[in-house]
Design an enzyme around this catalytic site. Structure first.
Site, short mmCIF file in Angstrom:
data_model
loop_
_atom_site.label_atom_id
_atom_site.label_comp_id
_atom_site.label_asym_id
_atom_site.label_seq_id
_atom_site.Cartn_x
_atom_site.Cartn_y
_atom_site.Cartn_z
N LYS A 51 -27.57 48.17 -83.94
CA LYS A 51 -26.47 47.30 -83.50
C LYS A 51 -26.73 45.83 -83.87
O LYS A 51 -27.86 45.45 -84.22
CB LYS A 51 -26.27 47.49 -82.00
CG LYS A 51 -25.83 48.93 -81.64
CD LYS A 51 -25.42 49.03 -80.18
CE LYS A 51 -25.01 50.45 -79.84
NZ LYS A 51 -24.51 50.57 -78.44
N TYR A 64 -14.86 53.73 -81.15
CA TYR A 64 -15.11 53.84 -79.71
C TYR A 64 -13.85 54.25 -78.94
O TYR A 64 -13.76 53.97 -77.74
CB TYR A 64 -15.67 52.52 -79.17
CG TYR A 64 -17.14 52.31 -79.51
CD1 TYR A 64 -18.12 53.16 -79.00
CD2 TYR A 64 -17.54 51.25 -80.30
CE1 TYR A 64 -19.47 52.96 -79.29
CE2 TYR A 64 -18.90 51.05 -80.60
CZ TYR A 64 -19.84 51.91 -80.08
OH TYR A 64 -21.17 51.72 -80.37
N ASN A 96 -27.73 46.94 -76.71
CA ASN A 96 -28.79 47.93 -76.49
C ASN A 96 -29.39 48.49 -77.79
O ASN A 96 -29.90 49.61 -77.82
CB ASN A 96 -28.32 49.03 -75.53
CG ASN A 96 -27.24 49.92 -76.11
OD1 ASN A 96 -26.72 49.63 -77.18
ND2 ASN A 96 -26.91 50.99 -75.41
N HIS A 139 -27.35 53.00 -81.43
CA HIS A 139 -26.46 54.08 -80.97
C HIS A 139 -27.01 55.42 -81.44
O HIS A 139 -27.60 55.50 -82.52
CB HIS A 139 -25.07 53.87 -81.59
CG HIS A 139 -24.17 55.05 -81.46
ND1 HIS A 139 -23.45 55.31 -80.32
CD2 HIS A 139 -23.89 56.07 -82.32
CE1 HIS A 139 -22.76 56.43 -80.49
NE2 HIS A 139 -23.00 56.90 -81.70
N GLU A 165 -18.76 61.34 -86.26
CA GLU A 165 -19.18 59.95 -86.48
C GLU A 165 -19.76 59.78 -87.89
O GLU A 165 -19.52 58.76 -88.55
CB GLU A 165 -20.21 59.56 -85.42
CG GLU A 165 -19.58 59.46 -84.02
CD GLU A 165 -20.60 59.28 -82.90
OE1 GLU A 165 -21.82 59.25 -83.18
OE2 GLU A 165 -20.16 59.14 -81.75
#
Ligand code: CMP
Length: 138
Positions: A10, A50, A113, A116, A127
Site C-alpha cells: 500500500k 473496494y 496497514n 493487502h 482481484e
C-alpha cells in the site's frame, strides 16, 4: 483450493521505502511472483476494487488513502496461498498483528496497514484479473 493470492503493497509502505523488505519477506516465506507492477490507482479504480466495502463508514477514507500514492500490485503463487499469505501479513489492525508479521513490522494503523491480501480463493482470482491481463502473468 487454488494456489494463488493477490497482494498490494500500500502507499504508506511504498512511500516509507519498505517495498524491498516486504518482497524479501514474501519470497522467504516460499511464495513465487507470477505478476508484479507499480500502479497509481484512480478514485474510480480504487472504488471499483473496494466495491464490497462501499457502504462501510471507512470507504471514503480507504479510497482516498489508496489513491494517495504508488502501490505495488502482485499475484503470488504457493500451495494454500490465500491462507498462508494472511498468516504472513497478520491481522488487519497492526496493533493486533502477531510479532514478525508484515503488518506488525511495517504498518502504522488499520488504514495505513502496509499490505493487502485476498481473503478467499474466489476473491484472489477476481482481484488478480482486475489488475493483470493474461499476458502479464507468468
Ligand atoms: P484490506 O484488507 O486491504 O481491505 C479493506 C481495507 O479497509 C483494510 O485492508 C483496511 O486497511 C481498511 N480499513 C480502514 N478502516 C477499517 C476498519 N475500521 N475496519 C476494517 N478495515 C478498515
Amino acid at each position: 483450493m487454488s494456489n494463488i493470492t493477490f497482494t498490494m503493497i500500500k502507499p504508506d509502505a511504498v512511500a516509507n521505502g519498505f517495498t524491498g523488505k516486504i518482497i524479501d519477506q514474501i519470497l522467504e516465506a516460499g511464495f513465487t511472483i507470477q505478476a508484479m507492477k507499480y500502479v497509481r490507482l484512480s478514485e474510480e479504480t480504487a472504488g471499483a476494487f473496494y466495491d464490497i466495502h462501499r457502504e462501510r463508514p471507512f470507504f471514503k477514507d480507504l479510497v482516498s488513502f489508496m489513491t494517495s500514492g504508488t502501490i505495488v500490485a502482485a499475484v503470488l503463487v504457493k500451495e494454500n496461498a490465500v491462507s498462508d499469505f494472511r498468516t504472513l501479513i497478520g491481522a488487519t489492525d497492526p496493533a493486533k498483528a502477531e510479532a514478525g508479521t508484515i503488518r506488525n513490522r511495517f504498518a502504522k494503523s488499520i488504514e495505513a496497514n502496509a499490505i493487502h491480501g485476498s481473503d478467499s480463493d474466489a476473491n484472489a482470482a477476481h482481484e488478480a484479473s482486475f489488475f493483470f491481463s493474461a499476458f502479464e502473468r507468468f
